[in-house]
Design an enzyme around this catalytic site. Structure first.
Site, PDB file in Angstrom:
ATOM      1  N   ARG A 183      10.882  -6.843   5.325  1.00  0.00           N
ATOM      2  CA  ARG A 183      10.787  -5.453   5.768  1.00  0.00           C
ATOM      3  C   ARG A 183      11.319  -5.301   7.195  1.00  0.00           C
ATOM      4  O   ARG A 183      12.024  -4.342   7.507  1.00  0.00           O
ATOM      5  CB  ARG A 183       9.328  -4.987   5.689  1.00  0.00           C
ATOM      6  CG  ARG A 183       9.112  -3.547   6.103  1.00  0.00           C
ATOM      7  CD  ARG A 183       7.689  -3.104   5.869  1.00  0.00           C
ATOM      8  NE  ARG A 183       6.788  -3.647   6.872  1.00  0.00           N
ATOM      9  CZ  ARG A 183       5.477  -3.455   6.885  1.00  0.00           C
ATOM     10  NH1 ARG A 183       4.907  -2.756   5.912  1.00  0.00           N
ATOM     11  NH2 ARG A 183       4.723  -3.972   7.833  1.00  0.00           N
ATOM     12  N   ARG A 235      -1.867  -8.879  13.290  1.00  0.00           N
ATOM     13  CA  ARG A 235      -2.336  -7.808  12.402  1.00  0.00           C
ATOM     14  C   ARG A 235      -3.082  -8.375  11.194  1.00  0.00           C
ATOM     15  O   ARG A 235      -4.080  -7.809  10.759  1.00  0.00           O
ATOM     16  CB  ARG A 235      -1.166  -6.930  11.953  1.00  0.00           C
ATOM     17  CG  ARG A 235      -0.679  -6.036  13.082  1.00  0.00           C
ATOM     18  CD  ARG A 235       0.137  -4.837  12.666  1.00  0.00           C
ATOM     19  NE  ARG A 235       0.814  -4.909  11.415  1.00  0.00           N
ATOM     20  CZ  ARG A 235       2.135  -4.986  11.254  1.00  0.00           C
ATOM     21  NH1 ARG A 235       2.926  -5.050  12.302  1.00  0.00           N
ATOM     22  NH2 ARG A 235       2.664  -4.987  10.063  1.00  0.00           N
ATOM     23  N   LYS A 274       0.817  -1.210   0.000  1.00  0.00           N
ATOM     24  CA  LYS A 274       0.000   0.000   0.000  1.00  0.00           C
ATOM     25  C   LYS A 274       0.854   1.266   0.000  1.00  0.00           C
ATOM     26  O   LYS A 274       0.597   2.185  -0.767  1.00  0.00           O
ATOM     27  CB  LYS A 274      -0.945   0.037   1.206  1.00  0.00           C
ATOM     28  CG  LYS A 274      -1.992  -1.046   1.205  1.00  0.00           C
ATOM     29  CD  LYS A 274      -2.943  -0.922   2.392  1.00  0.00           C
ATOM     30  CE  LYS A 274      -2.263  -0.933   3.742  1.00  0.00           C
ATOM     31  NZ  LYS A 274      -1.724  -2.226   4.141  1.00  0.00           N
ATOM     32  N   ARG A 303      -9.955   1.378   8.850  1.00  0.00           N
ATOM     33  CA  ARG A 303      -9.651  -0.026   9.132  1.00  0.00           C
ATOM     34  C   ARG A 303     -10.825  -0.790   9.725  1.00  0.00           C
ATOM     35  O   ARG A 303     -10.725  -1.989   9.948  1.00  0.00           O
ATOM     36  CB  ARG A 303      -8.463  -0.118  10.100  1.00  0.00           C
ATOM     37  CG  ARG A 303      -7.184   0.272   9.415  1.00  0.00           C
ATOM     38  CD  ARG A 303      -5.996  -0.126  10.239  1.00  0.00           C
ATOM     39  NE  ARG A 303      -4.791   0.157   9.468  1.00  0.00           N
ATOM     40  CZ  ARG A 303      -3.593  -0.175   9.847  1.00  0.00           C
ATOM     41  NH1 ARG A 303      -3.415  -0.807  10.973  1.00  0.00           N
ATOM     42  NH2 ARG A 303      -2.556   0.108   9.100  1.00  0.00           N
ATOM     43  N   ARG A 354      11.717  -2.644  12.060  1.00  0.00           N
ATOM     44  CA  ARG A 354      10.472  -2.175  12.668  1.00  0.00           C
ATOM     45  C   ARG A 354      10.057  -3.088  13.815  1.00  0.00           C
ATOM     46  O   ARG A 354       9.968  -4.298  13.656  1.00  0.00           O
ATOM     47  CB  ARG A 354       9.366  -2.094  11.618  1.00  0.00           C
ATOM     48  CG  ARG A 354       9.530  -0.864  10.763  1.00  0.00           C
ATOM     49  CD  ARG A 354       8.525  -0.704   9.683  1.00  0.00           C
ATOM     50  NE  ARG A 354       7.150  -1.024  10.018  1.00  0.00           N
ATOM     51  CZ  ARG A 354       6.148  -0.828   9.194  1.00  0.00           C
ATOM     52  NH1 ARG A 354       6.361  -0.297   8.009  1.00  0.00           N
ATOM     53  NH2 ARG A 354       4.924  -1.150   9.532  1.00  0.00           N
TER      54      ARG A 354
END
Length: 192
Positions: A127, A144, A13, A88, A133
């Protein structure tokens, strides 16, 4: 052009929002980026957001809604925007509808990027390694993805019923995906 870009975490996204932002010359607004900026800079908002994201939980609607409302009212968003990571859940859809009515704006399209769970898990693991992260641990990722399936994926049906949904395969070369999105947007938005 006023767009939502939706899909599960890791589908691309943010990458596609940035490319569409350049193409249409409108800001890409990512609630996740706003929260990560504040977390990195150790602001009160950052500490509040971190208390949720580190557990794989979403930041509460009230806080997220107020950040989005403030951002959409800024001058650079007057001629359009792309929202990445918002709404969301159903309550956020209602909040966004109210914001747009208050601003005298309408939503032009909702782009849904799709990819298999295996692809998403692979991308997020990569990632996490590249960006370090804290919200990309295997446990948090799984939570998630479950939250997305339960709360966010059903929103796509609502936008489909409104005639706003454009679904695009999120797997492939970045430019090919971007070109497919732009072609669909140009065809569908101009057809209305």
């Amino acid at each position: 052009m006023r767009l939502l870009i939706m899909g599960p975490q890791g589908v691309g996204k943010g990458t596609q929002a940035a490319l569409l932002s350049t193409h249409y010359d409108i800001p890409a607004i990512s609630t996740g980026d706003i929260f990560r900026f504040n977390i990195k800079n150790k602001t009160p908002l950052g500490f509040e957001a971190l208390s949720y994201t580190d557990k794989g939980e979403l930041v509460p609607d009230e806080l997220t809604n107020s950040i989005v409302k403030d951002r959409l009212a800024q001058d650079d968003a007057a001629n359009g925007w792309i929202l990445d990571g918002y709404p969301r859940n159903a309550a956020q859809v209602e909040a966004l509808d109210a914001m747009l009515a208050e601003l005298g704006q309408k939503l032009d399209a909702v782009v849904a990027l799709e990819a298999s769970r295996d692809v998403l898990l692979e991308r997020m693991a990569k990632r996490a390694k590249e960006q370090g992260r804290s919200d990309d641990t295997p446990e948090v990722i799984a939570k998630r993805l479950e939250t997305y399936e339960k709360e966010t994926a059903p929103l796509l049906d609502s936008y489909k019923q409104r005639g706003l949904l454009i679904s695009v395969n999120g797997v492939g070369e970045i430019d090919e995906i971007s070109n497919a999105i732009i072609a669909e947007l140009d065809a569908n938005v101009q057809a209305r």
